[in-house]
Design an enzyme around this catalytic site. Sequence first.
Site, PDB file in Angstrom:
ATOM      1  N   LYS A  22    -122.099 -51.200  64.135  1.00 28.78           N
ATOM      2  CA  LYS A  22    -123.156 -52.048  63.558  1.00 28.78           C
ATOM      3  C   LYS A  22    -122.588 -53.394  63.090  1.00 28.78           C
ATOM      4  O   LYS A  22    -123.157 -54.448  63.384  1.00 28.78           O
ATOM      5  CB  LYS A  22    -123.790 -51.302  62.373  1.00 28.78           C
ATOM      6  N   ARG A  27    -122.126 -59.326  64.060  1.00 26.58           N
ATOM      7  CA  ARG A  27    -121.289 -60.530  64.128  1.00 26.58           C
ATOM      8  C   ARG A  27    -121.298 -61.122  65.539  1.00 26.58           C
ATOM      9  O   ARG A  27    -121.367 -62.333  65.719  1.00 26.58           O
ATOM     10  CB  ARG A  27    -119.847 -60.177  63.713  1.00 26.58           C
ATOM     11  N   GLY A  92    -129.733 -56.021  55.125  1.00 21.63           N
ATOM     12  CA  GLY A  92    -129.020 -56.931  54.225  1.00 21.63           C
ATOM     13  C   GLY A  92    -128.028 -57.784  54.998  1.00 21.63           C
ATOM     14  O   GLY A  92    -127.830 -58.969  54.697  1.00 21.63           O
ATOM     15  N   ARG A 120    -132.509 -56.398  46.625  1.00 20.19           N
ATOM     16  CA  ARG A 120    -131.042 -56.351  46.684  1.00 20.19           C
ATOM     17  C   ARG A 120    -130.458 -57.732  46.362  1.00 20.19           C
ATOM     18  O   ARG A 120    -131.108 -58.748  46.570  1.00 20.19           O
ATOM     19  CB  ARG A 120    -130.597 -55.840  48.065  1.00 20.19           C
ATOM     20  N   ASP A 314    -119.688 -47.108  53.283  1.00 21.11           N
ATOM     21  CA  ASP A 314    -120.927 -46.513  53.806  1.00 21.11           C
ATOM     22  C   ASP A 314    -120.803 -44.997  54.013  1.00 21.11           C
ATOM     23  O   ASP A 314    -121.769 -44.349  54.404  1.00 21.11           O
ATOM     24  CB  ASP A 314    -121.319 -47.185  55.135  1.00 21.11           C
ATOM     25  N   LYS A 341    -127.140 -50.600  47.780  1.00 17.57           N
ATOM     26  CA  LYS A 341    -127.324 -50.484  49.239  1.00 17.57           C
ATOM     27  C   LYS A 341    -128.803 -50.257  49.539  1.00 17.57           C
ATOM     28  O   LYS A 341    -129.652 -50.569  48.718  1.00 17.57           O
ATOM     29  CB  LYS A 341    -126.439 -49.359  49.784  1.00 17.57           C
ATOM     30  N   ARG A 387    -128.325 -43.568  55.702  1.00 24.08           N
ATOM     31  CA  ARG A 387    -127.083 -42.815  55.460  1.00 24.08           C
ATOM     32  C   ARG A 387    -127.375 -41.535  54.664  1.00 24.08           C
ATOM     33  O   ARG A 387    -126.744 -40.509  54.887  1.00 24.08           O
ATOM     34  CB  ARG A 387    -126.064 -43.663  54.698  1.00 24.08           C
TER      35      ARG A 387
END
Length: 430
Positions: A22, A27, A92, A120, A314, A341, A387
């Site tokens: 991810k 990126r 995020g 957040r 994570d 998160k 998660r």
Amino acid sequence: MELKVAGRAKSLRGTIQVPGDKSVTHRALLLGAMAGGSTRLRGGMRAGVIDAMYDCLEALGVEIERSDEEETLVHGTQWRSPKRTLDCRNSGTTMRFLMGALAGSSVSATLTGSHGLSQRPMDRVAEPLRRMGAKIAGVNGSDQPPLQVTGSRLRGIEYEMPVASAQVKTAILLAGLHAEGRTLIREPVASRDHSERLLRHLGVSVTKSNGTLSLEPIQAPLPPFELSIPGDISAAAFPLAAALLVPGSEITVLNVGLNPTRTGLLEAMQRMGAQMETRTNSASDGEPTGDLTATFSSLRGIEVQGEQVVSMIDEIPILAVIATQAHGETQIRGAGELRLKESDRLFGITAELRKMGAQIEEHPDGLTIEGPTPLTGTQVSSHGDHRLAMALTVAGMLASGETILSTAEVVHESYPGFMRTLRLIGAELL
Ligand code: S3P
């Protein structure tokens, strides 16, 4: 959607692949979109959080082709101010990275997202970017989205990050690409370094010396590039953990990214006594990769804190599940970031595992888990967090009786094939 997980899974066996990383996919898409030409990505993640980035980049005028299952072409171009608000959904990473990339661009855009995302912290990114000269305006003078970012002339800064966060670091690096002068960043603990690696791969001068990261601005557009994206270790964590915990299991996950800033869970599992085998492959475009095999193991409790937490930020929810089956106490400290998160993960995992009978205690910055405890299937909630949903599915496979997981569809945020893969290796999910 409700997911029914049959308890006491029979041995899990098989060789699988997990979605592309991810962090690397985010990126690569963004840097490809900023590049002058067409970038070819192989094996990137296709999931909810990545769709958020796609949509935003397309609104900025970037054409993206998903040519087949594996390949994505990103036609980098000069961005244009979008006609619509950029919806970062629940991602995020998308919002924070775009804040950095837009700050020094020649366009203006408004970033919004889900209700959860709007809660957040974005000030951690807005604050250093403003020091660079960025124009960012949130709701009523706050840094709460919708955030209007007006591209402007930036200057490099020297910034001491108060928290270790690769998202914040990356936003500053992206802004620094178009700033006047060098950008220097110091982190309290080194966070994941995919941005640095990829920027270096593109010929950008990013160096690290005595803990200080230094980036030189670019004088010409970034070059287009080709990149093979390895499997996501944060996704691999779930089937690997299941294999360690379900008697008689052995699972291999192929081609997983093994960047040392991400392998905290593997080290923690090994300290717990896990039988794990790693076969490293040749590095793929600057990121180390390998195949991982996990075999059912008898585990013991450990302590995890500081730098270790950052390299498995994570994976703490699944570590908590593992710890319920380990002999003795597991202490996790220095993990207060988990409260910020997709959900408050310290609160959520404690509440749900307790319902299943786990001995787990929540602290302001961590957890204490006593094991081994038998788990009992019951009704649990994902708290709308991918998660947590995946960690609780693994917990359900260990429990006696059926576990019913609500809002299980949230796994699509980062691992759309999660349930299919678990069924393939032997889990009973309905
Ligand atoms: C990410 C960094 C981490 C991680 C997130 C992805 C990234 O966030 O939790 O899932 O790709 O840089 P922080 O940098 O906020 O810790």
